[in-house]
Write a protein that holds these residues in place. Structure first.
Motif, short mmCIF file in Angstrom:
data_model
loop_
_atom_site.label_atom_id
_atom_site.label_comp_id
_atom_site.label_asym_id
_atom_site.label_seq_id
_atom_site.Cartn_x
_atom_site.Cartn_y
_atom_site.Cartn_z
N ILE A 159 5.20 45.91 93.52
CA ILE A 159 5.28 47.34 93.22
C ILE A 159 4.04 47.79 92.46
O ILE A 159 3.44 48.84 92.76
CB ILE A 159 6.56 47.66 92.42
N LEU A 160 3.64 47.01 91.48
CA LEU A 160 2.45 47.36 90.69
C LEU A 160 1.19 47.33 91.54
O LEU A 160 0.31 48.19 91.39
CB LEU A 160 2.31 46.39 89.51
N ARG A 161 1.11 46.36 92.44
CA ARG A 161 -0.07 46.27 93.31
C ARG A 161 -0.18 47.52 94.17
O ARG A 161 -1.27 48.11 94.31
CB ARG A 161 0.04 45.04 94.20
N ARG A 162 0.93 47.95 94.74
CA ARG A 162 0.90 49.14 95.58
C ARG A 162 0.58 50.39 94.77
O ARG A 162 -0.18 51.26 95.20
CB ARG A 162 2.24 49.31 96.30
N GLY A 163 1.18 50.47 93.57
CA GLY A 163 0.93 51.63 92.73
C GLY A 163 -0.52 51.73 92.27
O GLY A 163 -1.09 52.83 92.21
N GLU A 164 -1.10 50.58 91.94
CA GLU A 164 -2.51 50.58 91.54
C GLU A 164 -3.41 50.96 92.72
O GLU A 164 -4.37 51.73 92.56
CB GLU A 164 -2.88 49.20 90.99
N ALA A 165 -3.09 50.43 93.91
CA ALA A 165 -3.90 50.74 95.10
C ALA A 165 -3.84 52.22 95.44
O ALA A 165 -4.83 52.79 95.93
CB ALA A 165 -3.41 49.91 96.28
N GLU A 166 -2.70 52.85 95.16
CA GLU A 166 -2.56 54.28 95.46
C GLU A 166 -3.03 55.16 94.32
O GLU A 166 -3.00 56.40 94.45
CB GLU A 166 -1.09 54.58 95.79
N GLY A 167 -3.43 54.56 93.22
CA GLY A 167 -3.95 55.33 92.10
C GLY A 167 -2.91 55.99 91.23
O GLY A 167 -3.23 56.86 90.41
N VAL A 168 -1.63 55.59 91.37
CA VAL A 168 -0.59 56.19 90.55
C VAL A 168 -0.24 55.33 89.34
O VAL A 168 0.34 55.84 88.37
CB VAL A 168 0.68 56.47 91.38
N PHE A 169 -0.57 54.04 89.38
CA PHE A 169 -0.35 53.14 88.25
C PHE A 169 -1.70 52.70 87.70
O PHE A 169 -2.65 52.49 88.47
CB PHE A 169 0.45 51.90 88.65
N ARG A 170 -1.76 52.55 86.41
CA ARG A 170 -3.01 52.09 85.80
C ARG A 170 -3.23 50.61 86.12
O ARG A 170 -2.27 49.86 86.31
CB ARG A 170 -2.98 52.31 84.29
N ASP A 174 0.82 43.96 83.25
CA ASP A 174 1.33 42.60 83.46
C ASP A 174 2.77 42.67 83.95
O ASP A 174 3.64 43.21 83.26
CB ASP A 174 1.26 41.82 82.15
N PRO A 175 3.08 42.14 85.14
CA PRO A 175 4.45 42.25 85.68
C PRO A 175 5.48 41.51 84.83
O PRO A 175 6.64 41.95 84.74
CB PRO A 175 4.33 41.64 87.08
N LEU A 176 5.10 40.40 84.21
CA LEU A 176 6.05 39.68 83.37
C LEU A 176 6.38 40.49 82.12
O LEU A 176 7.55 40.57 81.71
CB LEU A 176 5.48 38.31 82.97
N GLU A 177 5.38 41.11 81.52
CA GLU A 177 5.64 41.98 80.37
C GLU A 177 6.51 43.16 80.77
O GLU A 177 7.42 43.56 80.02
CB GLU A 177 4.32 42.49 79.78
N LEU A 178 6.27 43.70 81.96
CA LEU A 178 7.06 44.84 82.41
C LEU A 178 8.52 44.42 82.63
O LEU A 178 9.44 45.16 82.27
CB LEU A 178 6.47 45.39 83.71
N HIS A 179 8.72 43.23 83.19
CA HIS A 179 10.08 42.71 83.35
C HIS A 179 10.76 42.57 81.99
O HIS A 179 11.96 42.88 81.85
CB HIS A 179 10.03 41.35 84.06
N TRP A 180 10.02 42.14 81.00
CA TRP A 180 10.56 42.01 79.64
C TRP A 180 11.02 43.36 79.12
O TRP A 180 12.12 43.49 78.56
CB TRP A 180 9.48 41.43 78.72
N HIS A 181 10.20 44.38 79.28
CA HIS A 181 10.55 45.72 78.80
C HIS A 181 11.80 46.25 79.50
O HIS A 181 12.70 46.80 78.84
CB HIS A 181 9.38 46.69 79.04
N ILE A 182 11.87 46.09 80.82
CA ILE A 182 13.04 46.57 81.56
C ILE A 182 14.30 45.83 81.11
O ILE A 182 15.35 46.44 80.88
CB ILE A 182 12.82 46.38 83.08
N SER A 183 14.19 44.52 80.96
CA SER A 183 15.34 43.72 80.52
C SER A 183 15.78 44.12 79.12
O SER A 183 16.99 44.24 78.85
CB SER A 183 14.98 42.23 80.55
N ALA A 184 14.81 44.32 78.23
CA ALA A 184 15.16 44.67 76.84
C ALA A 184 15.91 45.99 76.77
O ALA A 184 16.93 46.11 76.07
CB ALA A 184 13.88 44.72 76.00
#
Length: 236
Positions: A159-170, A174-184
């Motif tokens: 998801i992050l790869r696609r978002g970055e390629a489309e210019g909508v995500f910076r 880090d996907p692991l950090e993002l998973h941590w935030h969502i889980s928390a």
């Protein structure tokens, strides 16, 4: 302490009836699922040390002997319950079909799903809390848990790869950090509900308040990954 050990690996499946004496049906996967469902409830309620195989058998249509046949011993059954609980989350994520959605919508749906899943499965949260008390010793011993759960990070990576390629995500999230935030954000809502409610009341656990908190979780995660638009920074 339950010290009974399981049978040898080559032992033939016992041909016995259930707890009510009815003839056993030849549905090994069905029996296994039934045992896991009952055992998961008992482990979530009583923990590993407090759970008893007798009680688990009483909640199923099988016997202690069959439980030991399928899972070896109580720790083997507990580990299988952990694996099944995590697998249910991963299968739920797979069913979202996120690959066909725009990146921001895919991430929003994943966050909302995680929040709702954890809220609807408090037994899963209690199992994870119990395993943390054991310092994840049984998850570390699992041959399948780590491999199966890598899918969560792989899904976010895509998801992050696609978002970055489309210019909508910076770039550089880090996907692991993002998973941590969502889980928390999703985990605390369930794990700390008793203490939070005791201190501050149940206001945040109404249906309306939970919908707001879920929306806030989605907003926070999206704000974390979004590409800044020109002019977003404050000018001196």
């Amino acid at each position: 302490m339950d010290t009974t050990t399981g049978p040898k690996e080559k032992e033939v499946e016992p041909a016995e009836g259930g707890a009510d004496g009815a003839p056993a049906r030849r549905d090994p996967e069905g029996v296994r699922r039934d045992i896991l469902a009952a055992a998961g409830e008992v482990f979530a309620e009583r923990g590993l040390s407090g759970a008893r195989i007798d009680e688990i058998a009483a909640r199923t249509r099988t016997s202690k002997r069959m439980i030991y046949y399928y899972f070896g011993d109580k720790e083997g059954l507990y580990r299988a319950c952990l694996e099944a609980a995590y697998d249910e989350v991963r299968r739920g994520e797979e069913a979202l079909d996120l690959g066909g959605l725009p990146p921001a919508e895919a991430l929003a749906r994943l966050v909302a799903f995680t929040f709702d899943h954890h809220r609807r499965h408090p037994a899963f949260i209690r199992m994870v809390m119990i395993e943390n008390i054991h310092r994840a010793a049984h998850l570390r011993a699992s041959r399948v848990a780590a491999e199966r759960n890598r899918a969560a990070v792989a899904r976010l990576t895509e998801i992050l790869r696609r978002g970055e390629a489309e210019g909508v995500f910076r770039p550089g999230v880090d996907p692991l950090e993002l998973h941590w935030h969502i889980s928390a954000l999703s985990f605390f809502n369930v794990s700390n509900r008793p203490t939070f409610s005791a201190l501050f009341g149940d206001e945040l656990f109404s249906e309306e308040a939970q919908a707001r908190l879920r929306a806030h979780a989605v907003e926070m995660i999206l704000a974390l990954v979004r590409q800044e638009e020109p002019g977003d920074d404050d000018q001196a």
